[in-house]
Design a protein around this motif. Structure first.
Motif, PDB file in Angstrom:
ATOM      1  N   LEU A 148      -7.643   6.115  -2.986  1.00  0.00           N
ATOM      2  CA  LEU A 148      -8.489   5.442  -3.976  1.00  0.00           C
ATOM      3  C   LEU A 148      -7.854   4.137  -4.437  1.00  0.00           C
ATOM      4  CD1 LEU A 148     -10.941   5.408  -5.860  1.00  0.00           C
ATOM      5  CD2 LEU A 148      -9.615   6.772  -7.484  1.00  0.00           C
ATOM      6  N   ASN A 149      -6.570   4.187  -4.753  1.00  0.00           N
ATOM      7  CA  ASN A 149      -5.901   2.991  -5.255  1.00  0.00           C
ATOM      8  C   ASN A 149      -5.596   1.993  -4.144  1.00  0.00           C
ATOM      9  OD1 ASN A 149      -5.708   3.405  -8.144  1.00  0.00           O
ATOM     10  ND2 ASN A 149      -4.373   5.127  -7.666  1.00  0.00           N
ATOM     11  N   GLN A 150      -5.481   2.462  -2.910  1.00  0.00           N
ATOM     12  CA  GLN A 150      -5.387   1.526  -1.798  1.00  0.00           C
ATOM     13  C   GLN A 150      -6.671   0.705  -1.702  1.00  0.00           C
ATOM     14  OE1 GLN A 150      -4.252   3.332   1.922  1.00  0.00           O
ATOM     15  NE2 GLN A 150      -2.387   4.220   1.085  1.00  0.00           N
ATOM     16  N   GLY A 151      -7.812   1.384  -1.871  1.00  0.00           N
ATOM     17  CA  GLY A 151      -9.084   0.676  -1.865  1.00  0.00           C
ATOM     18  C   GLY A 151      -9.191  -0.337  -2.993  1.00  0.00           C
ATOM     19  N   LYS A 152      -8.693   0.025  -4.170  1.00  0.00           N
ATOM     20  CA  LYS A 152      -8.710  -0.903  -5.304  1.00  0.00           C
ATOM     21  C   LYS A 152      -7.838  -2.121  -5.024  1.00  0.00           C
ATOM     22  CE  LYS A 152      -9.611   2.471  -9.006  1.00  0.00           C
ATOM     23  NZ  LYS A 152      -9.050   3.109 -10.237  1.00  0.00           N
ATOM     24  N   LYS A 172      -9.581  -4.476  -2.675  1.00  0.00           N
ATOM     25  CA  LYS A 172     -10.592  -5.240  -3.423  1.00  0.00           C
ATOM     26  C   LYS A 172      -9.926  -6.350  -4.231  1.00  0.00           C
ATOM     27  CE  LYS A 172     -14.399  -4.593  -6.722  1.00  0.00           C
ATOM     28  NZ  LYS A 172     -15.145  -3.588  -7.559  1.00  0.00           N
ATOM     29  N   MET A 173      -8.779  -6.072  -4.819  1.00  0.00           N
ATOM     30  CA  MET A 173      -8.056  -7.062  -5.601  1.00  0.00           C
ATOM     31  C   MET A 173      -7.588  -8.226  -4.721  1.00  0.00           C
ATOM     32  SD  MET A 173      -4.607  -6.491  -7.909  1.00  0.00           S
ATOM     33  CE  MET A 173      -5.370  -5.123  -8.801  1.00  0.00           C
ATOM     34  N   ILE A 174      -7.095  -7.888  -3.522  1.00  0.00           N
ATOM     35  CA  ILE A 174      -6.626  -8.926  -2.604  1.00  0.00           C
ATOM     36  C   ILE A 174      -7.784  -9.826  -2.189  1.00  0.00           C
ATOM     37  CG2 ILE A 174      -5.773  -9.295  -0.257  1.00  0.00           C
ATOM     38  CD1 ILE A 174      -3.923  -6.869  -0.699  1.00  0.00           C
ATOM     39  N   ARG A 175      -8.944  -9.243  -1.912  1.00  0.00           N
ATOM     40  CA  ARG A 175     -10.107 -10.058  -1.546  1.00  0.00           C
ATOM     41  C   ARG A 175     -10.515 -10.970  -2.701  1.00  0.00           C
ATOM     42  NH1 ARG A 175     -11.881  -4.994   0.741  1.00  0.00           N
ATOM     43  NH2 ARG A 175     -11.760  -5.065   3.030  1.00  0.00           N
ATOM     44  N   ALA A 176     -10.450 -10.456  -3.925  1.00  0.00           N
ATOM     45  CA  ALA A 176     -10.823 -11.265  -5.087  1.00  0.00           C
ATOM     46  C   ALA A 176      -9.843 -12.420  -5.281  1.00  0.00           C
ATOM     47  CB  ALA A 176     -10.864 -10.388  -6.342  1.00  0.00           C
ATOM     48  N   LEU A 177      -8.557 -12.177  -5.059  1.00  0.00           N
ATOM     49  CA  LEU A 177      -7.570 -13.247  -5.173  1.00  0.00           C
ATOM     50  C   LEU A 177      -7.877 -14.365  -4.184  1.00  0.00           C
ATOM     51  CD1 LEU A 177      -4.305 -11.115  -5.488  1.00  0.00           C
ATOM     52  CD2 LEU A 177      -5.179 -12.691  -7.221  1.00  0.00           C
ATOM     53  N   ALA A 192      -4.529  -4.421   7.625  1.00  0.00           N
ATOM     54  CA  ALA A 192      -4.568  -5.798   8.126  1.00  0.00           C
ATOM     55  C   ALA A 192      -5.898  -6.091   8.815  1.00  0.00           C
ATOM     56  CB  ALA A 192      -3.404  -6.038   9.079  1.00  0.00           C
ATOM     57  N   GLU A 193      -6.412  -5.115   9.560  1.00  0.00           N
ATOM     58  CA  GLU A 193      -7.668  -5.344  10.286  1.00  0.00           C
ATOM     59  C   GLU A 193      -8.824  -5.535   9.323  1.00  0.00           C
ATOM     60  OE1 GLU A 193      -9.533  -4.170  14.464  1.00  0.00           O
ATOM     61  OE2 GLU A 193      -8.422  -2.577  13.473  1.00  0.00           O
ATOM     62  N   ARG A 194      -8.806  -4.807   8.210  1.00  0.00           N
ATOM     63  CA  ARG A 194      -9.900  -4.942   7.235  1.00  0.00           C
ATOM     64  C   ARG A 194      -9.791  -6.220   6.409  1.00  0.00           C
ATOM     65  NH1 ARG A 194      -9.247   0.814   6.665  1.00  0.00           N
ATOM     66  NH2 ARG A 194      -7.796   0.543   4.925  1.00  0.00           N
ATOM     67  N   PHE A 236       0.814  -1.218   0.000  1.00  0.00           N
ATOM     68  CA  PHE A 236       0.000   0.000   0.000  1.00  0.00           C
ATOM     69  C   PHE A 236       0.846   1.266   0.000  1.00  0.00           C
ATOM     70  CE2 PHE A 236      -2.525  -3.371   1.933  1.00  0.00           C
ATOM     71  CZ  PHE A 236      -3.667  -3.307   1.155  1.00  0.00           C
ATOM     72  N   SER A 237       2.137   1.111   0.244  1.00  0.00           N
ATOM     73  CA  SER A 237       3.028   2.271   0.270  1.00  0.00           C
ATOM     74  C   SER A 237       3.085   2.919  -1.110  1.00  0.00           C
ATOM     75  CB  SER A 237       4.429   1.829   0.708  1.00  0.00           C
ATOM     76  OG  SER A 237       5.322   2.916   0.679  1.00  0.00           O
ATOM     77  N   GLY A 238       2.868   4.237  -1.159  1.00  0.00           N
ATOM     78  CA  GLY A 238       2.954   4.963  -2.424  1.00  0.00           C
ATOM     79  C   GLY A 238       1.644   5.071  -3.168  1.00  0.00           C
ATOM     80  N   LEU A 239       0.589   4.400  -2.684  1.00  0.00           N
ATOM     81  CA  LEU A 239      -0.716   4.477  -3.337  1.00  0.00           C
ATOM     82  C   LEU A 239      -1.606   5.487  -2.618  1.00  0.00           C
ATOM     83  CD1 LEU A 239      -1.552   0.693  -3.945  1.00  0.00           C
ATOM     84  CD2 LEU A 239      -0.593   2.327  -5.572  1.00  0.00           C
TER      85      LEU A 239
END
Length: 314
Positions: free
Chosen positions: A169-173, A176-181, A198-200, A163-166
């Motif tokens: 908005l892109n952290q949220g994306k 979502k990508m991690i959950r889909a994986l 981590a908590e989310r 998440f560093s550097g995002l």
């Protein structure tokens, strides 16, 4: 004795650099298909641990097994890895960079180019397909590198501070990508010093501080290290009901806070009602992962993480 029941299992990993012990006896067990977080401040040993798990560097002692293999290089083609130090060739076109990263994991270049273009279109980056990496913002380049980490459809994805550097908005994306994986059966392990991610996201976490892991397991188990807190507001300031409150109960005016008694909430409610407290509100709040981190790793680690301690947050 290591088992094949885990995506990653490690026992007693130790790594020293010039006499400094960066990792000191780390044990990890990452379930298949889980989202697993490694939490700790910079310098805690997160990156060194992730590199040892993959065989990028070897431990001085200890054993590890990854995707059922004792030799991590035997399953490198099944792993996607985003290192903390980002690195893309600046003159490459974006889709070529994605294809190149896939080729490093055994994906044919032609297929990597096809997938790279399709992935960029899917993630709203079609306008940048023919741009060179040097023409991208830092955040956009990171998104390209994330896609390159996934282009070969790995069974295990390892993100180091993804998440560093995002921006938000892109952290949220990315979340979502991690959950889909994970929903598709991929195991995801990521390191972070931002507890909220981590908590989310995480099913389980390992807390690392000073090269050691004082806790590894389900997030709920970590949170249960701290008793739930009762928040009580009463109409009356005093009365027989006060005997139902623990000695360490804190209050500001009519608002009280204290740990939930071991006997539970029902005897407490009964005593408050019978003692005519005049209950205006009562809530029970479970501890957050931040509070659990402070309790497990200590306040010094929390400060190094950049998180407030309980006293500072109060």
């Amino acid at each position: 004795m290591l088992s094949n029941d885990w995506a990653i299992e490690a026992r007693g990993l130790v790594k020293r650099f010039d006499g400094f012990t960066a990792v000191d006896g780390v044990d990890l067990s990452v379930p298949q298909g889980a989202i697993y977080g490694i939490l700790g401040p910079n310098g805690a040993g997160k990156t060194t641990t992730l590199r040892m798990l993959q065989g990028i560097i070897d431990p001085d002692s200890g054993v590890r097994r990854i995707l059922g293999a004792d030799r991590p290089h035997d399953v490198a083609h099944r792993i996607g890895y985003l290192p903390e130090e980002r690195g893309l060739y600046p003159t490459m076109k974006t889709y070529e960079a994605i294809a190149f990263m896939g080729a490093l994991r055994g994906l044919p270049l032609a297929e990597g180019r096809r997938r790279g273009k399709a992935m960029m279109e899917e993630h709203g980056l079609s306008y940048a397909i023919d741009r060179q990496i040097r023409q991208l913002s830092k955040g956009m380049a990171q998104q390209v590198q994330i896609l390159g980490t996934l282009v070969h459809n790995p069974d295990l994805v390892i993100f180091d501070e993804p998440f560093s550097g995002l921006d938000a908005l892109n952290q949220g994306k990315l979340e979502k990508m991690i959950r889909a994986l994970a929903a598709g059966g991929t195991t995801v392990i990521f390191s972070t010093h931002v507890i909220a991610h981590a908590e989310r996201l995480c099913d389980e976490v390992a807390i690392i501080a000073g090269g050691r892991v004082p806790f590894a397991g389900p997030v709920d188990v970590a949170r249960d290290r701290i008793p739930a807190q009762v928040r009580l507001e009463t109409r009356h300031a005093d009365g027989p009901w006060r005997a139902a409150l623990p000695p360490d109960a804190r209050h500001e005016g009519a608002l009280w806070s204290f740990p939930l008694p071991d006997t539970g909430v029902e005897p407490l409610l009964r005593a408050l009602i019978e003692g005519e407290a005049g209950i205006l509100s009562l809530s029970i709040e479970r501890a957050g992962l931040h509070d659990a981190f402070v309790a497990i790793a200590g306040e010094a680690a929390a400060r190094a993480l950049g998180q407030p301690t309980q006293e500072e947050a109060a």
